[in-house]
Design a protein around this motif. Structure first.
Motif, PDB file in Angstrom:
ATOM      1  N   PHE A   1      55.809 -16.539  25.461  1.00  0.00           N
ATOM      2  CA  PHE A   1      56.889 -17.464  25.826  1.00  0.00           C
ATOM      3  C   PHE A   1      58.226 -17.065  25.224  1.00  0.00           C
ATOM      4  N   GLU A   2      58.507 -15.775  25.337  1.00  0.00           N
ATOM      5  CA  GLU A   2      59.805 -15.284  24.903  1.00  0.00           C
ATOM      6  C   GLU A   2      60.888 -15.921  25.776  1.00  0.00           C
ATOM      7  N   THR A   3      60.599 -15.990  27.070  1.00  0.00           N
ATOM      8  CA  THR A   3      61.572 -16.546  28.006  1.00  0.00           C
ATOM      9  C   THR A   3      61.192 -17.967  28.372  1.00  0.00           C
TER      10      THR A   3
ATOM     11  N   GLY B   1      60.359  -9.508  24.232  1.00  0.00           N
ATOM     12  CA  GLY B   1      59.728  -9.333  22.929  1.00  0.00           C
ATOM     13  C   GLY B   1      58.238  -9.492  23.030  1.00  0.00           C
TER      14      GLY B   1
ATOM     15  N   THR C   1      52.463 -14.877  30.563  1.00  0.00           N
ATOM     16  CA  THR C   1      53.409 -14.632  29.484  1.00  0.00           C
ATOM     17  C   THR C   1      53.118 -13.270  28.837  1.00  0.00           C
ATOM     18  N   ASN C   2      54.187 -12.584  28.498  1.00  0.00           N
ATOM     19  CA  ASN C   2      54.093 -11.272  27.845  1.00  0.00           C
ATOM     20  C   ASN C   2      53.727 -10.118  28.797  1.00  0.00           C
ATOM     21  N   ALA C   3      53.743 -10.370  30.098  1.00  0.00           N
ATOM     22  CA  ALA C   3      53.377  -9.316  31.046  1.00  0.00           C
ATOM     23  C   ALA C   3      54.475  -8.264  31.169  1.00  0.00           C
ATOM     24  N   GLY C   4      55.704  -8.642  30.838  1.00  0.00           N
ATOM     25  CA  GLY C   4      56.802  -7.671  30.916  1.00  0.00           C
ATOM     26  C   GLY C   4      57.854  -8.025  31.953  1.00  0.00           C
ATOM     27  N   LYS C   5      57.913  -9.279  32.354  1.00  0.00           N
ATOM     28  CA  LYS C   5      58.864  -9.697  33.393  1.00  0.00           C
ATOM     29  C   LYS C   5      60.318  -9.456  32.962  1.00  0.00           C
ATOM     30  N   SER C   6      60.644  -9.886  31.765  1.00  0.00           N
ATOM     31  CA  SER C   6      62.030  -9.754  31.317  1.00  0.00           C
ATOM     32  C   SER C   6      62.410  -8.288  31.142  1.00  0.00           C
ATOM     33  N   THR C   7      61.453  -7.506  30.678  1.00  0.00           N
ATOM     34  CA  THR C   7      61.723  -6.079  30.510  1.00  0.00           C
ATOM     35  C   THR C   7      62.034  -5.442  31.867  1.00  0.00           C
TER      36      THR C   7
ATOM     37  N   ALA D   1      57.673  -0.603  32.698  1.00  0.00           N
ATOM     38  CA  ALA D   1      59.037  -1.113  32.553  1.00  0.00           C
ATOM     39  C   ALA D   1      59.823  -0.349  31.497  1.00  0.00           C
TER      40      ALA D   1
ATOM     41  N   ASN E   1      52.094  -3.574  35.531  1.00  0.00           N
ATOM     42  CA  ASN E   1      52.990  -3.061  34.492  1.00  0.00           C
ATOM     43  C   ASN E   1      52.210  -2.513  33.295  1.00  0.00           C
ATOM     44  N   LYS E   2      52.920  -1.828  32.432  1.00  0.00           N
ATOM     45  CA  LYS E   2      52.377  -1.264  31.185  1.00  0.00           C
ATOM     46  C   LYS E   2      51.291  -0.219  31.457  1.00  0.00           C
TER      47      LYS E   2
ATOM     48  N   ASP F   1      51.533   2.757  31.031  1.00  0.00           N
ATOM     49  CA  ASP F   1      51.553   3.779  29.977  1.00  0.00           C
ATOM     50  C   ASP F   1      50.462   3.532  28.941  1.00  0.00           C
TER      51      ASP F   1
HETATM   52  N1  LIG Z   1      53.934  -0.300  26.488  1.00  0.00           N
HETATM   53  C1  LIG Z   1      54.638  -1.076  27.300  1.00  0.00           C
HETATM   54  N2  LIG Z   1      55.171  -2.206  26.835  1.00  0.00           N
HETATM   55  C2  LIG Z   1      55.874  -2.986  27.681  1.00  0.00           C
HETATM   56  C3  LIG Z   1      56.066  -2.629  29.036  1.00  0.00           C
HETATM   57  N3  LIG Z   1      56.791  -3.619  29.617  1.00  0.00           N
HETATM   58  C4  LIG Z   1      57.033  -4.541  28.671  1.00  0.00           C
HETATM   59  N4  LIG Z   1      56.479  -4.154  27.496  1.00  0.00           N
HETATM   60  C5  LIG Z   1      56.509  -4.885  26.238  1.00  0.00           C
HETATM   61  O1  LIG Z   1      55.768  -6.097  26.401  1.00  0.00           O
HETATM   62  C6  LIG Z   1      56.352  -7.142  25.633  1.00  0.00           C
HETATM   63  C7  LIG Z   1      56.622  -8.351  26.499  1.00  0.00           C
HETATM   64  O2  LIG Z   1      57.661  -8.079  27.397  1.00  0.00           O
HETATM   65  P1  LIG Z   1      58.582  -9.215  28.017  1.00  0.00           P
HETATM   66  O3  LIG Z   1      59.422  -8.534  29.032  1.00  0.00           O
HETATM   67  O4  LIG Z   1      59.236 -10.012  26.980  1.00  0.00           O
HETATM   68  O5  LIG Z   1      57.477 -10.087  28.739  1.00  0.00           O
HETATM   69  P2  LIG Z   1      57.671 -11.386  29.636  1.00  0.00           P
HETATM   70  O6  LIG Z   1      56.729 -11.263  30.784  1.00  0.00           O
HETATM   71  O7  LIG Z   1      59.092 -11.598  29.939  1.00  0.00           O
HETATM   72  O8  LIG Z   1      57.086 -12.466  28.656  1.00  0.00           O
HETATM   73  P3  LIG Z   1      57.506 -14.029  28.443  1.00  0.00           P
HETATM   74  O9  LIG Z   1      58.974 -14.141  28.585  1.00  0.00           O
HETATM   75  O10 LIG Z   1      57.027 -14.272  27.071  1.00  0.00           O
HETATM   76  O11 LIG Z   1      56.735 -14.785  29.451  1.00  0.00           O
HETATM   77  C8  LIG Z   1      57.604  -6.549  25.007  1.00  0.00           C
HETATM   78  O12 LIG Z   1      57.301  -6.177  23.686  1.00  0.00           O
HETATM   79  C9  LIG Z   1      57.889  -5.343  25.859  1.00  0.00           C
HETATM   80  O13 LIG Z   1      58.564  -4.311  25.139  1.00  0.00           O
HETATM   81  C10 LIG Z   1      55.485  -1.404  29.502  1.00  0.00           C
HETATM   82  O14 LIG Z   1      55.586  -1.009  30.662  1.00  0.00           O
HETATM   83  N5  LIG Z   1      54.793  -0.682  28.588  1.00  0.00           N
END
Ligand SMILES: Nc1nc2c(ncn2[C@@H]2O[C@H](COP(=O)(O)OP(=O)(O)OP(=O)(O)O)[C@@H](O)[C@H]2O)c(=O)[nH]1
Ligand SMILES: [Mg+2]
Length: 542
Positions: free
Chosen positions: A403-405, A399, A380-386, A515, A491-492, A494
């Motif tokens: 567990f945003e998604t 976000g 969770t929070n790895a950036g999948k949705s982004t 992302a 991911n991330k 940066d």
């Molecule tokens: N700095 C940075 N932040 C990122 C990157 N990709 C995603 N984020 C941030 O990481 C947070 C989580 O991103 P989501 O895409 O919601 O993550 P997710 O994997 O869908 O998470 P869940 O739905 O909660 O399982 C958000 O605040 C994004 O803006 C990236 O490459 N760099």
């Protein structure tokens, strides 16, 4: 009755008189009352004490031994006033030159008494030196302030003003902040693990709490050989935590491990705070996030399955359903019993099956069109949705919360050269995912079976990257889908140095992406396209 307590009738009478005394609001204790108590104590050769409420009424008289009078256990049953403090002060006689008993100080803190005061009874029943103590909100120099005056004439504090100031200061922290009904929690991680491990886990718990809009006011760890069967943590630690909660205006304790129903009950009784464990916290987040009918059913199922074995007495149940912000399963709370919970569970299971079979249809329809499916998975929070949003110009909510998604989204992704695929984003994973939740979400997760390629998204900036990586692999293994080819995306990047990026992408054999910069995803899309082009050749299908 006097006899049963071993008191003479005259003693009984004079003690009873105390119950009719009243202290004016501005005074802690009046000279007359102190003298009267001293006289009684001296003639009985016993220490005596009184409990006084905010109106100044003497509500209880307590007879001790020759040496000491202690607060009786009955005090636990006394109602809390409307304020932060209990609205009760304890005033007692004591032998000359002795400090205030430690037990008084403990109770002062644990029970949030307004104040404790002990005064010496000298030879002949004279009132001697007085000592009193009260709680001090958030001070470095200690949690309890003790004062001493040489005689009753020196007791000049305005009681009402003192209490008002204390209550105001104790209340300030929580009244001043944010949303009105926001929960304020202390997080606790304890167990037979190294302190660093406990802290790491606690940090994740904090992220979870934040994702549930809970304000974290403090974090506490305790290394334990084995958990205390009654309170899970040591009693001394627990008492510290209670004081801490009071000073910080916390109303909730969140434990990092699963607690037994008995522990929850004992903790709640002892602390008068709400008690939640990690599983309940995760369930609560899911309950907040679930949007679709299917998601809601899955969450409710998980909550009910969590509750079922805990449905001993109604008491435990009502506390548990209280959950956080009361987002328990949507039934009238107190009247649910085990049988009705079971019935509801089987109804929900059937409904899920129905929804599942419809989904199966959707799935085969997609199959029919022969479009390959790429599934994004990850912690969770790895950036999948982004990533999904960037690739398909969609706006699945993303976000910085856990567990945003919850629900699966499928989007069409056109390859730059030719062809297309369906890319899906689903619920994120977490370490030690509560069993009930895992079970409830298997139907969502089983959709992953349908994928031709899995893209495992890693958060390069997480200090727990490795643990997350293995946790995800573990879930994939449990779902029995490790045979599907996996492409890893780091991911991330940066947020880390180029050097780190190099090391980590080698270690995990992952493609570095960011992302937030969609152009960095181009190599990822190319890899996916290559995979399908080659894959198609290998399989020999057009
Ligand atoms: N700095 C940075 N932040 C990122 C990157 N990709 C995603 N984020 C941030 O990481 C947070 C989580 O991103 P989501 O895409 O919601 O993550 P997710 O994997 O869908 O998470 P869940 O739905 O909660 O399982 C958000 O605040 C994004 O803006 C990236 O490459 N760099
Ligand atoms: Mg997401």
């Amino acid at each position: 009755m006097g006899k049963t307590m071993g008191l003479k009738a005259s003693e009984w009478n004079s003690l009873e008189k105390l119950l009719r005394r009243r202290i004016p609001p501005d005074f802690i204790l009046t000279t007359e009352l102190a003298k009267e108590m001293a006289q009684i104590s001296s003639s009985m050769k016993k220490q005596i004490g009184i409990l006084v409420n905010r109106k100044g009424e003497v509500t209880h008289v307590i007879v001790g031994t020759h040496d000491v009078v202690e607060l009786p256990n009955l005090i636990w049953t006394l109602k809390h006033g409307s304020g932060r403090l209990r609205g009760i002060r304890f005033i007692h006689t004591q032998r000359p030159k002795e400090p205030i008993p430690q037990r008084d100080l403990t109770y002062l803190v644990l029970l949030a008494l307004d104040l404790v005061l002990g005064f010496e009874v000298r030879e002949g029943g004279q009132v001697g030196r007085l000592q009193y103590a009260h709680i001090v909100p958030q001070r470095e120099d200690g949690t309890v302030r003790q004062e001493r005056v040489s005689d009753i004439g020196g007791l000049k504090v305005n009681f009402q003003a003192l209490i008002n100031a204390l209550e105001e200061e104790l209340g300030r922290h929580w009244k001043g902040v944010g949303i009105k009904a926001q929960d304020r929690a202390i997080l606790i991680s304890a167990g037979a693990k190294k302190s660093e491990i406990l802290w790491e886990s606690l940090n994740e718990l904090e992220a979870l709490a934040r994702s549930d809009d809970i304000q974290v006011v403090d974090k506490v760890t305790q290394v334990l050989k084995e958990p205390d069967p009654k309170f899970f943590i040591g009693k001394g630690k627990l008492n510290e935590i209670v004081l801490n909660a009071m000073q910080n205006g916390a109303n909730l304790l969140i434990f990092d491990s699963e607690l037994t129903p008995a522990q929850v009950r004992n903790l709640a009784d002892h602390t008068e705070l709400r008690i939640i464990d990690r599983t309940q916290l995760i369930l609560d987040i899911f309950a907040r996030r679930a949007k679709t009918r299917e998601g809601k059913i899955q969450v409710e199922l998980a909550q009910l399955r969590y509750l079922l074995p805990r449905l001993g007495g109604h008491r435990a149940f009502s506390r548990l359903t209280g959950g956080i912000g009361g987002r328990g399963p949507g039934e009238t709370k107190l009247e649910i019993d085990k049988r009705r919970v079971k019935e509801r569970i089987s109804r929900l299971v059937n409904e899920l099956k129905l929804i599942g079979s419809q989904r199966e249809l959707r799935r085969s329809r997609r199959r029919f069109r022969n479009t390959p499916v790429v599934a994004l998975v990850g912690y969770t929070n790895a950036g999948k949705s982004t990533i999904l949003n960037a690739l398909t110009k969609s706006n699945v909510p993303q976000g910085d919360r856990f567990f945003e998604t919850l629900d699966t989204t499928a989007r069409r992704l056109r390859f730059p050269r030719e062809g297309e695929c369906v890319i899906t984003d689903t619920v994120g994973f977490i370490q030690d995912l509560p069993k009930d939740l895992f079970k409830a979400f298997t139907s969502t997760l089983e959709e992953l079976h349908d994928a031709d390629l899995i893209v495992h998204v890693l958060d390069a900036s997480s200090p727990r990257l490795e643990a997350h990586f293995f946790a995800v692999e573990e879930v994939l293994r449990e779902l029995n889908i490790l045979q599907i080819p996996i492409l890893k995306a780091l991911n991330k990047v940066d947020k880390i140095s180029d050097e780190q990026k190099e090391i980590l992408s080698n270690r995990y054999d992952a493609l570095a992406v960011c992302a937030l910069r969609p152009e960095s995803l181009i190599p990822l899309v190319e890899r996916i396209q290559d995979f399908f082009m080659k894959g198609l050749k290998i399989r020999g299908k057009p």
